[in-house]
Design a protein around this motif. Structure first.
Motif, PDB file in Angstrom:
ATOM      1  N   THR A 147      -7.406  11.169   0.863  1.00 20.87           N
ATOM      2  CA  THR A 147      -8.046  11.477   2.134  1.00 20.87           C
ATOM      3  C   THR A 147      -8.911  12.715   1.941  1.00 20.87           C
ATOM      4  O   THR A 147      -8.406  13.802   1.606  1.00 20.87           O
ATOM      5  CB  THR A 147      -7.006  11.728   3.234  1.00 20.87           C
ATOM      6  OG1 THR A 147      -6.170  10.563   3.362  1.00 20.87           O
ATOM      7  CG2 THR A 147      -7.677  12.004   4.563  1.00 20.87           C
ATOM      8  N   ASN A 176      -4.223   6.575  -2.851  1.00 21.67           N
ATOM      9  CA  ASN A 176      -5.092   6.855  -1.705  1.00 21.67           C
ATOM     10  C   ASN A 176      -5.438   8.337  -1.681  1.00 21.67           C
ATOM     11  O   ASN A 176      -4.550   9.195  -1.840  1.00 21.67           O
ATOM     12  CB  ASN A 176      -4.396   6.500  -0.387  1.00 21.67           C
ATOM     13  CG  ASN A 176      -4.179   5.021  -0.225  1.00 21.67           C
ATOM     14  OD1 ASN A 176      -4.697   4.212  -0.985  1.00 21.67           O
ATOM     15  ND2 ASN A 176      -3.405   4.657   0.789  1.00 21.67           N
ATOM     16  N   THR A 228      -9.630   4.647  -2.034  1.00 21.69           N
ATOM     17  CA  THR A 228      -8.426   3.962  -2.489  1.00 21.69           C
ATOM     18  C   THR A 228      -8.705   3.236  -3.794  1.00 21.69           C
ATOM     19  O   THR A 228      -9.720   2.551  -3.929  1.00 21.69           O
ATOM     20  CB  THR A 228      -7.954   2.939  -1.442  1.00 21.69           C
ATOM     21  OG1 THR A 228      -7.709   3.594  -0.208  1.00 21.69           O
ATOM     22  CG2 THR A 228      -6.671   2.254  -1.898  1.00 21.69           C
ATOM     23  N   LYS A 233       0.836  -1.190   0.000  1.00 22.89           N
ATOM     24  CA  LYS A 233       0.000   0.000   0.000  1.00 22.89           C
ATOM     25  C   LYS A 233       0.874   1.245   0.000  1.00 22.89           C
ATOM     26  O   LYS A 233       2.090   1.177   0.152  1.00 22.89           O
ATOM     27  CB  LYS A 233      -0.908  -0.011   1.233  1.00 22.89           C
ATOM     28  CG  LYS A 233      -1.813  -1.236   1.317  1.00 22.89           C
ATOM     29  CD  LYS A 233      -2.646  -1.202   2.574  1.00 22.89           C
ATOM     30  CE  LYS A 233      -3.551  -2.423   2.659  1.00 22.89           C
ATOM     31  NZ  LYS A 233      -4.365  -2.425   3.908  1.00 22.89           N
ATOM     32  N   THR A 281     -11.693   8.110   3.303  1.00 29.31           N
ATOM     33  CA  THR A 281     -10.604   7.748   2.408  1.00 29.31           C
ATOM     34  C   THR A 281     -11.164   6.980   1.214  1.00 29.31           C
ATOM     35  O   THR A 281     -12.104   6.193   1.349  1.00 29.31           O
ATOM     36  CB  THR A 281      -9.558   6.864   3.124  1.00 29.31           C
ATOM     37  OG1 THR A 281     -10.178   5.670   3.604  1.00 29.31           O
ATOM     38  CG2 THR A 281      -8.917   7.608   4.281  1.00 29.31           C
TER      39      THR A 281
END
Length: 752
Positions: free
Chosen positions: A263, A261, A271, A172, A269
């Motif tokens: 925010t 990702n 992704t 990630k 969030t």
């Protein structure tokens, strides 16, 4: 002599592990107790801001295996990268309780928990099953963030996990910028394999990203001897022949795994993660059969060429929305696409005469999929803390409920053409099918702390599958199945804060694969009871299992662990390969055949040497032993255990880190026993013992450059497999010997 060596190896391994465990326990009782991490953090707080110390202490003290009620072991990225492996299979063979079938260094091995093959172990990538035709061993360790080992089922994941679940989590995005490039070259006596990988990650405001990519090539040229033997009804030899198989080829592959990702302002969030895997393989092989006794094969010489291409891609979009009072909504949707093509040509002849077989087989398969998951979770607290600090503490719950649904469409076309050569009867066929698999699962789970020492996890999961298929050589087939799985796991921590007890009760299952349901026939070249044609069975039912797991764990000092666990599974609708004789040919097909039971125990120890000796070198020691038993009720004994189950496995390892941190080195030994197994009243198999000894060394040249050297399979043992058939007319046996070889791998790592 081999039997005696095997028994001595068993005894030595068991004695060594018990000796280590007992020694660790005695040293702990005699030596002063080492301070725990939270105590160190408190001391550091005098010289550092309190807020920073608390965050670091919490992160360092959390251990999924020790703290989670639902049993889970995590293999970290550091452990995955340690030996510089190029295949995830090589990583997993060193994990306690996990074995990988097949010969060392060869692709296609099956990953197993509790020694169980044949699909009992569930393999997931980011919580999702890989598509048909995708080879897990083509997944490079560089793109993996961690590997989660779940020995007991949980409601959130599919309960198609009779032996357990291995969830491979891809890398990630990181908070800090990172760039890393690796070049590796592996070499053995029969192969060579270069590979490169690139990992990048960065953060820009509220957006972070990561990108992983790697490519490899594997070239080989090897000889695999095959021996056929047999006896008549009186036990006298009536067949002896050898067929060495010379095979050379090349495999190329690459993985790409970009991830982004975001925010959002409200704390949510989003992704996006994509994974792409591309592989191609080409080979040519030659077989020459020499018969010294009995009837020769249909073709005593076979020349073959084969090529295949595989492409798999998946994209997931994940949204996490925060609600009031700590609640959270986690939604995920994904699409996938997979395409497999293969072409093969076989030329066969006999007795030095012109060829009488020229067979071309072309296969094209596609699979398109869509899936969606959703989970609502919320923490709850019942009761209030007493003002005087006495009385019962409030009960804390972690409630979650959700769904998991998917639709997969698979199309497959196989064309076989044979030339009309003199002395031959061409067998031409066009076989195609399409299949649609719809699945839906609903679940709920709760984890709560009954007392500060006792926590309980309960889960319920309903999972339904609908498989529909039709083809040009069989009638339309539809099979529906559903399984309701109640689950319970509990964790009790003793007041001394060192010992804890786990117990789990589960109901799991294994659904038939789509290919095993399709009544399509695959023809073998030299048909026999040990090399039959293969065909699917549309009447297969899911296997259902009731499971019980229990374990005791003892922790001490900095990273010390002793554990003992036991498990059992009772399996209904047990499935194995049956053997039929139809139209003068042997045919193998899967059948349900009653009930089976399996049991196992596992011992594990790991600790730093300094936990025993105060001024010892910086050595980390680890050892494990797993013993498995099973019994199939419909098969007469002895050796009527589950097909291909590994009865005994063990690991032993040591790691050393120099005081300066410049050099890290270590070694790992893994042992896997084989032996004889009876699949049915007439069929059996045998696999030999496998011993793998690996060593590695990592030099940190500076903060940006590393050199890693590893030597795998130092013992270079051959791996022997046998297929057996016996009835009132006699016996037949086919033995295949996969040659072992030592592998040297050098990896250059650079960060920038």
């Amino acid at each position: 002599m081999p039997v005696r060596q095997f028994r001595l190896t068993q005894i030595a391994t068991a004695v060594f592990s018990f000796y280590m465990a007992a020694g660790a326990a005695r040293a702990e009782a005699d030596a002063p107790e080492a301070p725990a991490k939270p105590v160190k953090s408190a001391k550091q707080a005098e010289a550092a801001p309190m807020q920073k110390v608390e965050v670091k202490g919490a992160a360092a003290s959390y251990d999924a295996r020790r703290d989670d009620t639902a049993s889970k072991t995590v293999v970290t990225s550091e452990e995955i990268q340690k030996y510089g492996d190029t295949s995830v299979n090589d990583v997993l063979k060193r994990v306690p309780g996990i074995t990988v079938s097949g010969a060392a260094g060869r692709s296609g091995g099956e990953i197993r928990m509790r020694g169980l093959g044949n699909g009992y172990t569930q393999i997931l990538i980011n919580g999702e099953r890989a598509p048909a035709g995708f080879a897990i061993d083509s997944l490079a360790p560089e793109v993996i963030e961690r590997i989660e080992i779940l020995r007991a089922a949980s409601a959130e994941f599919s309960t198609q996990s009779i032996a357990g679940t291995i969830n491979i989590v891809l890398k990630k995005a990181l908070k800090a910028a990172q760039r890393e490039f690796k070049f590796s070259e592996a070499k053995g006596s029969k192969f060579s394999s270069p590979s490169v990988s690139l990992q990048m990650s960065d953060k820009m405001g509220s957006t972070s990203y990561s990108f992983g990519g790697n490519a490899w090539r594997y070239m080989y040229n090897r000889l695999t001897p095959v021996f056929d033997s047999g006896t008549d009804a009186a036990g006298l030899p009536n067949l002896s022949r050898s067929a060495p198989w010379q095979d050379q080829g090349r495999a190329d592959g690459m993985n790409l795994s970009p991830r982004i990702n975001w925010t959002l302002d409200n704390g949510d969030t989003v992704t996006s993660q994509t994974f792409i895997n591309l592989n191609q393989f080409v080979s040519n092989s030659h077989s020459r059969t020499a018969t010294t006794l009995g009837r020769g094969p249909d073709y005593d010489r076979i020349d073959s060429t084969y090529s295949s291409h595989n492409g798999f891609g998946r994209t997931d979009l994940n949204w996490v929305h925060k609600l009031g009072e700590g609640a959270k909504l986690d939604l995920k949707a994904g699409v996938s696409d997979n395409r497999n093509t293969s072409d093969s040509l076989q030329i066969g002849g006999n007795n030095g005469l012109p060829p009488t077989l020229a067979r071309t087989v072309t296969s094209v398969g596609t699979e398109h999929g869509f899936s969606t998951q959703g989970k609502y979770s919320r923490p709850l607290t019942f009761g209030a803390a007493p003002a005087d600090g006495k009385g019962e503490a409030p009960t804390e719950h972690a409630l979650a409920m959700g769904w998991d649904a998917g639709l997969t469409q698979r199309d497959d076309q196989r064309t076989q053409r044979e030339a009309a050569l003199p002395g031959s009867t061409p067998d031409n066929s066009d076989e195609g099918f399409s299949a649609k698999v719809t699945r839906l699962a609903l679940y709920g789970q709760d984890e709560w702390n009954l007392t500060p020492q006792w926590s309980l996890y309960t889960g319920l999961r309903w999972e339904g599958l609908d498989t529909r298929s039709d083809g040009n050589t069989f009638d339309a087939v539809q099979q529906r199945s559903s399984v309701f799985s109640p689950l319970m796991q509990t964790l009790f921590k003793f007041p001394n804060k060192k010992d804890q007890l786990r117990v789990a009760l589960t109901r799991t299952y294994k659904a038939p694969s789509t290919s095993s349901l399709i009544p399509r026939k695959f023809t073998s070249t030299n048909n026999s009871a040990t090399d039959p044609d293969r065909r699917g069975n549309p009447h297969l039912k899911p296997e259902l299992a009731l499971g019980l797991d229990a374990s005791f764990e003892h922790y001490w000092g900095e990273g010390g662990l002793l554990s003992a666990s036991a498990s059992m599974r009772r399996i209904d609708n047990y499935t194995h390969q049956g053997l039929l004789y139809e139209n003068q040919r042997w045919v193998s097909t899967s059948i349900n055949d009653g009930r089976a039971e399996t049991r196992g125990i596992e011992l594990e120890a790991k600790f730093p040497m300094r936990a025993l000796v105060e001024h010892a070198p910086a050595l980390d020691l680890r050892a494990s032993v797993s013993r498995n038993w099973s019994r199939v009720e419909s098969v007469p004994g002895p050796d009527n255990r589950l097909d291909q189950q590994t009865p005994l496995s063990a690991t032993l390892g040591v790691d050393y880190k120099s005081p300066s941190g410049v050099l890290t080195t270590g070694s790992s030994f893994s042992f896997r026993n084989g032996g004889l197994v009876r699949v049915s009243g007439t069929q059996g198999g045998y696999t030999s013992v496998r011993r793998d000894l690996d060593v590695y060394a990592l030099w940190k040249i500076d903060t940006q450059n590393n050199l890693r050297v590893a030597v795998s399979n130092l013992l270079a043992q051959d791996y022997v497999m046998e297929s057996l058939y016996s009835d009132s007319n006699g016996t037949s046996n086919r033995m295949t010997v996969a040659g072992g070889e030592t592998q040297l791998r050098v990896t250059v790592e650079k960060r920038f």
